[in-house]
Scaffold this motif. Structure first.
Motif, PDB file in Angstrom:
ATOM      1  N   ASN A 220     -19.968 -15.347 -42.196  1.00 39.66           N
ATOM      2  CA  ASN A 220     -19.867 -14.505 -40.951  1.00 39.66           C
ATOM      3  C   ASN A 220     -19.625 -15.177 -39.943  1.00 39.66           C
ATOM      4  O   ASN A 220     -18.622 -15.185 -39.048  1.00 39.66           O
ATOM      5  N   TRP A 231     -15.314 -10.226 -44.599  1.00 42.69           N
ATOM      6  CA  TRP A 231     -15.322  -9.737 -46.011  1.00 42.69           C
ATOM      7  C   TRP A 231     -14.384  -8.990 -46.410  1.00 42.69           C
ATOM      8  O   TRP A 231     -14.249  -7.816 -45.635  1.00 42.69           O
ATOM      9  N   ARG A 256     -13.853   3.145 -36.950  1.00 44.47           N
ATOM     10  CA  ARG A 256     -14.645   2.214 -37.646  1.00 44.47           C
ATOM     11  C   ARG A 256     -15.640   1.416 -36.999  1.00 44.47           C
ATOM     12  O   ARG A 256     -16.634   1.087 -37.458  1.00 44.47           O
ATOM     13  N   LEU A 260     -19.658   1.488 -37.934  1.00 42.52           N
ATOM     14  CA  LEU A 260     -20.686   0.214 -37.924  1.00 42.52           C
ATOM     15  C   LEU A 260     -21.730   0.315 -37.157  1.00 42.52           C
ATOM     16  O   LEU A 260     -22.878  -0.347 -37.582  1.00 42.52           O
ATOM     17  N   LEU A 263     -24.267   3.008 -39.425  1.00 41.03           N
ATOM     18  CA  LEU A 263     -24.382   2.845 -41.157  1.00 41.03           C
ATOM     19  C   LEU A 263     -25.704   3.494 -41.854  1.00 41.03           C
ATOM     20  O   LEU A 263     -25.656   3.655 -42.845  1.00 41.03           O
ATOM     21  N   TRP A 298     -14.562   1.409 -47.979  1.00 35.81           N
ATOM     22  CA  TRP A 298     -14.785   0.490 -46.855  1.00 35.81           C
ATOM     23  C   TRP A 298     -16.209   0.600 -46.448  1.00 35.81           C
ATOM     24  O   TRP A 298     -16.830  -0.254 -46.239  1.00 35.81           O
ATOM     25  N   GLN A 302     -19.029  -2.290 -46.129  1.00 35.68           N
ATOM     26  CA  GLN A 302     -19.854  -2.689 -44.778  1.00 35.68           C
ATOM     27  C   GLN A 302     -21.437  -2.361 -44.951  1.00 35.68           C
ATOM     28  O   GLN A 302     -22.091  -3.254 -44.386  1.00 35.68           O
ATOM     29  N   ARG A 303     -21.856  -1.520 -45.774  1.00 37.56           N
ATOM     30  CA  ARG A 303     -23.317  -1.303 -46.160  1.00 37.56           C
ATOM     31  C   ARG A 303     -23.589  -2.514 -46.885  1.00 37.56           C
ATOM     32  O   ARG A 303     -24.719  -2.951 -46.803  1.00 37.56           O
ATOM     33  N   ASP A 305     -22.545  -5.545 -47.006  1.00 45.28           N
ATOM     34  CA  ASP A 305     -22.452  -6.818 -46.041  1.00 45.28           C
ATOM     35  C   ASP A 305     -23.718  -6.732 -45.333  1.00 45.28           C
ATOM     36  O   ASP A 305     -24.414  -7.610 -45.165  1.00 45.28           O
ATOM     37  N   LEU A 306     -24.116  -5.618 -44.579  1.00 38.98           N
ATOM     38  CA  LEU A 306     -25.455  -4.981 -43.562  1.00 38.98           C
ATOM     39  C   LEU A 306     -26.694  -5.685 -44.705  1.00 38.98           C
ATOM     40  O   LEU A 306     -27.491  -6.353 -44.238  1.00 38.98           O
ATOM     41  N   CYS A 325     -29.443   0.790 -44.267  1.00 43.83           N
ATOM     42  CA  CYS A 325     -28.206   0.280 -44.759  1.00 43.83           C
ATOM     43  C   CYS A 325     -27.108   1.565 -45.056  1.00 43.83           C
ATOM     44  O   CYS A 325     -26.016   1.537 -45.257  1.00 43.83           O
TER      45      CYS A 325
END
Length: 364
Positions: A220, A231, A256, A260, A263, A298, A302-303, A305-306, A325
């Motif tokens: 990141n 990502w 979006r 974020l 989440l 999507w 994102q979840r 990645d977190l 998450c």
């Protein structure tokens, strides 16, 4: 915090495995025991596009450890050590010759637009064959776009899954029938051999390799330095046959960004559409046009990645981490991580935790 429901697991076409990084050459050390950067050789061939040639140096060169030391050493080389013409009207003067391939831990092959015989399954030029023969067994191999033709012509993709630019996939399949071509993905990670589609997918693959080697936080930071998205899943579609939204069209960017920050909350489609001020149908259409995937896909990305960032940087138990998450339960998080990455949260934390063995033991 509201009650959440488990998010359905979505299949990925091709995924990478953090553990597979151990198949690469081990980190070298100086006499004082300081780890040396992982050595990458980028093989520039005649007709190389400058953009793709520069991707490895730019992306891997942005990867640093916590002390700011470079994690990769990148060398551009040619098959005979001499300059090669690019496809942009200027000549590339390499830093090294084929000896760099023999010393590399990873070899990256950008595309070439000057070897049309490869599109017919023809042989590599003798000097390229000799250069490729210098690569040590076990060296990680990476291609960007039609660099896959070079690997295939050398027999290095036989029986393996791979991708290339979607527009050339039929030609590639005819020329190299032993390769398991998948033109519907951004990149394919087959452990020690990785291939990507055209242009920007090469950036995605390089970030994926950094993430595989050093975890999401390092990848990141590298993405932030390059000002690119951190990502995009390898299984994402290469080509979306939809018009670009007009400049006056309503967008989903603000929604979006808002998502974020939320989440950990339930984010059903109707809530997202309401935030965007659109009907459900209009929101879904705009979202796919702008992002290239559904809102559910999507959000899952994102979840995940977190979750990876929290597994690396905290000792949160997996049930609390899953809740933070937005996965709803520890079982849901485990299922998603296995589907996307082939590993459990515990295995991922053992590989990438920055907090030592105690943090790894906290993951169930």
């Amino acid at each position: 915090m509201g009650t959440k429901t488990d998010i359905p697991v979505e299949e990925k076409v091709t995924v990478g495995h953090p553990e597979s990084a151990s198949g690469c050459a081990p980190a070298r050390a100086t006499a004082a025991g300081t780890p040396q950067p992982h050595r990458i050789a980028v093989l520039a061939l005649p007709g190389v596009p400058p953009f793709e040639l520069g991707i490895p140096s730019r992306v891997f060169g942005s990867a640093r450890d916590s002390a700011g030391r470079p994690l990769y050493e990148i060398t551009v080389c040619t098959a005979d050590g001499g300059p090669v013409p690019s496809d942009a009207g200027f000549t590339v003067q390499p830093a090294a010759g084929p000896e760099a391939l023999a010393a590399a831990d990873t070899v990256i092959v950008p595309p070439t637009h000057a070897m049309p015989e490869l599109g017919l399954g023809g042989p590599l030029p003798p000097e390229v064959t000799a250069a490729v023969a210098r690569i040590r067994p076990g060296t990680r191999l990476v291609s960007i776009c039609t660099g896959s033709y070079v690997l295939a012509a050398a027999g290095l993709l036989d029986g393996r899954p791979a991708t290339t630019h979607w527009n050339l996939a039929p030609e590639f399949r005819r020329a190299y029938p032993r390769v398991k071509v998948d033109e519907d993905v951004l990149f394919v990670d087959d452990g020690d051999v990785l291939t990507s589609a055209g242009v920007a997918a090469g950036v995605d693959l390089c970030l994926h390799v950094i993430r595989r080697d050093h975890g999401a936080a390092v990848a990141n930071r590298a993405a932030r330095m390059c000002v690119v998205p951190p990502w995009r899943d390898g299984g994402q579609a290469q080509y979306i046959d939809r018009p670009v939204p007009g400049p006056t069209a309503a967008g989903t960017t603000a929604t979006r960004a808002w998502a974020l920050e939320h989440l950990d909350e339930p984010l059903p489609l109707d809530r997202l559409a309401e935030h965007a001020g659109m009907s459900l149908r209009s929101f879904t259409r705009h979202f796919r046009d702008e992002v290239g995937m559904t809102p559910v896909q999507w959000l899952t990305a994102q979840r995940l990645d977190l979750a990876k960032q929290l597994l690396e940087a905290t000792d949160l138990p997996v049930d609390l981490l899953a809740d933070r998450c937005g996965f709803g339960s520890a079982n849901s998080l485990r299922a998603h991580m296995r589907a996307a990455f082939g590993v459990s949260p515990a295995a991922y934390r053992r590989t990438f935790s920055t907090r030592g063995p105690a943090a790894a033991a906290a993951t169930g």
